[in-house]
Design a protein around this motif. Structure first.
Motif, mmCIF file in Angstrom:
data_model
loop_
_atom_site.group_PDB
_atom_site.id
_atom_site.type_symbol
_atom_site.label_atom_id
_atom_site.label_comp_id
_atom_site.label_asym_id
_atom_site.label_seq_id
_atom_site.Cartn_x
_atom_site.Cartn_y
_atom_site.Cartn_z
ATOM 1 N N ALA A 9 0.886 -1.120 0.069
ATOM 2 C CA ALA A 9 -0.104 0.170 0.169
ATOM 3 C C ALA A 9 0.841 1.372 0.012
ATOM 4 C CB ALA A 9 -0.848 -0.023 1.181
ATOM 5 N N GLN A 10 1.887 1.220 0.379
ATOM 6 C CA GLN A 10 2.841 2.393 0.692
ATOM 7 C C GLN A 10 3.840 2.564 -0.588
ATOM 8 O OE1 GLN A 10 5.290 1.626 4.062
ATOM 9 N NE2 GLN A 10 3.573 2.514 5.496
ATOM 10 N N SER A 11 4.022 1.563 -1.403
ATOM 11 C CA SER A 11 4.847 1.725 -2.635
ATOM 12 C C SER A 11 3.878 2.032 -3.703
ATOM 13 C CB SER A 11 5.394 0.341 -2.789
ATOM 14 O OG SER A 11 4.485 -0.793 -3.267
ATOM 15 N N ARG A 12 2.579 1.820 -3.510
ATOM 16 C CA ARG A 12 1.527 2.132 -4.611
ATOM 17 C C ARG A 12 1.419 3.713 -4.511
ATOM 18 N NH1 ARG A 12 -3.700 -1.601 -4.658
ATOM 19 N NH2 ARG A 12 -3.481 -1.035 -2.301
ATOM 20 N N ARG A 13 1.022 4.336 -5.710
ATOM 21 C CA ARG A 13 0.659 5.821 -5.496
ATOM 22 C C ARG A 13 -1.065 6.020 -5.769
ATOM 23 N NH1 ARG A 13 5.129 9.386 -8.056
ATOM 24 N NH2 ARG A 13 6.706 8.984 -6.285
ATOM 25 N N LEU A 14 -1.553 4.879 -6.507
ATOM 26 C CA LEU A 14 -2.805 4.910 -6.884
ATOM 27 C C LEU A 14 -3.564 3.624 -6.462
ATOM 28 C CD1 LEU A 14 -2.436 5.899 -10.755
ATOM 29 C CD2 LEU A 14 -3.137 7.249 -8.980
ATOM 30 N N VAL A 15 -4.766 3.825 -6.029
ATOM 31 C CA VAL A 15 -5.811 2.644 -5.953
ATOM 32 C C VAL A 15 -7.109 2.898 -6.611
ATOM 33 C CG1 VAL A 15 -4.766 2.339 -3.402
ATOM 34 C CG2 VAL A 15 -6.629 4.022 -3.897
ATOM 35 N N PRO A 51 -10.997 13.085 -5.428
ATOM 36 C CA PRO A 51 -10.789 13.273 -7.030
ATOM 37 C C PRO A 51 -10.328 12.105 -7.837
ATOM 38 C CG PRO A 51 -9.102 14.468 -5.729
ATOM 39 C CD PRO A 51 -10.011 13.977 -4.642
ATOM 40 N N LEU A 52 -10.801 11.962 -9.010
ATOM 41 C CA LEU A 52 -10.337 10.933 -9.865
ATOM 42 C C LEU A 52 -9.411 10.997 -10.799
ATOM 43 C CD1 LEU A 52 -14.064 9.306 -10.341
ATOM 44 C CD2 LEU A 52 -12.087 8.568 -8.704
ATOM 45 N N VAL A 53 -8.557 9.974 -11.290
ATOM 46 C CA VAL A 53 -7.672 9.939 -12.330
ATOM 47 C C VAL A 53 -7.738 8.852 -13.317
ATOM 48 C CG1 VAL A 53 -5.091 10.035 -12.627
ATOM 49 C CG2 VAL A 53 -5.910 10.936 -10.726
ATOM 50 N N LYS A 54 -7.896 9.272 -14.482
ATOM 51 C CA LYS A 54 -7.938 8.150 -15.584
ATOM 52 C C LYS A 54 -6.548 7.714 -15.730
ATOM 53 C CE LYS A 54 -12.386 8.152 -16.860
ATOM 54 N NZ LYS A 54 -13.149 6.912 -17.077
ATOM 55 N N VAL A 55 -6.454 6.189 -15.472
ATOM 56 C CA VAL A 55 -5.154 5.403 -16.035
ATOM 57 C C VAL A 55 -5.742 4.437 -16.950
ATOM 58 C CG1 VAL A 55 -3.155 4.151 -15.081
ATOM 59 C CG2 VAL A 55 -3.924 6.018 -13.843
ATOM 60 N N ASP A 56 -5.110 4.466 -18.023
ATOM 61 C CA ASP A 56 -5.503 3.436 -19.046
ATOM 62 C C ASP A 56 -7.164 3.103 -19.140
ATOM 63 O OD1 ASP A 56 -3.088 2.780 -19.918
ATOM 64 O OD2 ASP A 56 -2.748 1.459 -18.281
ATOM 65 N N GLY A 57 -7.969 4.207 -18.967
ATOM 66 C CA GLY A 57 -9.330 4.162 -19.299
ATOM 67 C C GLY A 57 -10.010 3.689 -17.746
ATOM 68 N N ARG A 58 -9.202 3.520 -16.765
ATOM 69 C CA ARG A 58 -9.794 3.086 -15.342
ATOM 70 C C ARG A 58 -9.888 4.364 -14.637
ATOM 71 N NH1 ARG A 58 -7.339 -2.081 -13.139
ATOM 72 N NH2 ARG A 58 -9.053 -1.711 -11.650
ATOM 73 N N ASN A 59 -10.904 4.462 -13.750
ATOM 74 C CA ASN A 59 -10.912 5.521 -12.441
ATOM 75 C C ASN A 59 -9.902 4.818 -11.364
ATOM 76 O OD1 ASN A 59 -12.395 7.538 -13.738
ATOM 77 N ND2 ASN A 59 -14.218 6.002 -12.892
ATOM 78 N N MET A 60 -9.065 5.758 -10.921
ATOM 79 C CA MET A 60 -8.072 5.647 -10.059
ATOM 80 C C MET A 60 -8.152 6.681 -8.909
ATOM 81 S SD MET A 60 -6.960 2.431 -10.800
ATOM 82 C CE MET A 60 -5.615 2.101 -9.809
#
Length: 98
Positions: A9-15, A51-60
């Protein structure tokens, strides 16, 4: 070869939005029967709190946005108890004639 290991969880920046709302390490809201669908409905109804961010068409969701959201929450102030109400029909207010 023992390097500094960081939890996943700490190494990731998006969930995913469902993880952001219902995972115990983030907001930890009470989990519905289908968390992914519940998060999708909140997004569709424009009721998603982050707030949402699109990554490869997926909401993150960015983890730093989750932390900012939590830091921005204020404790709920307790409202004072209202004056007790009398039972029955309200009486006329007394008017003093001076």
């Amino acid at each position: 070869m023992q390097a500094n290991f960081v939890s996943a969880a700490q190494s990731r920046r998006l969930v995913t939005p469902a993880e952001a709302l219902y995972a115990p390490e983030f907001l930890a809201l009470p989990s519905p029967a289908n968390p992914a669908r519940a998060a999708g409905l909140r997004i569709a109804r424009r009721r998603f709190p982050l707030p949402l961010v699109k990554v490869d068409g997926r909401n993150m969701v960015r983890i730093e946005d989750i932390h900012r959201f939590i830091d921005g929450l204020r404790p709920v102030e307790q409202m004072p108890d209202p004056a007790p109400r009398r039972r029955g029909r309200p009486r006329k207010a007394r008017v003093s004639h001076d």
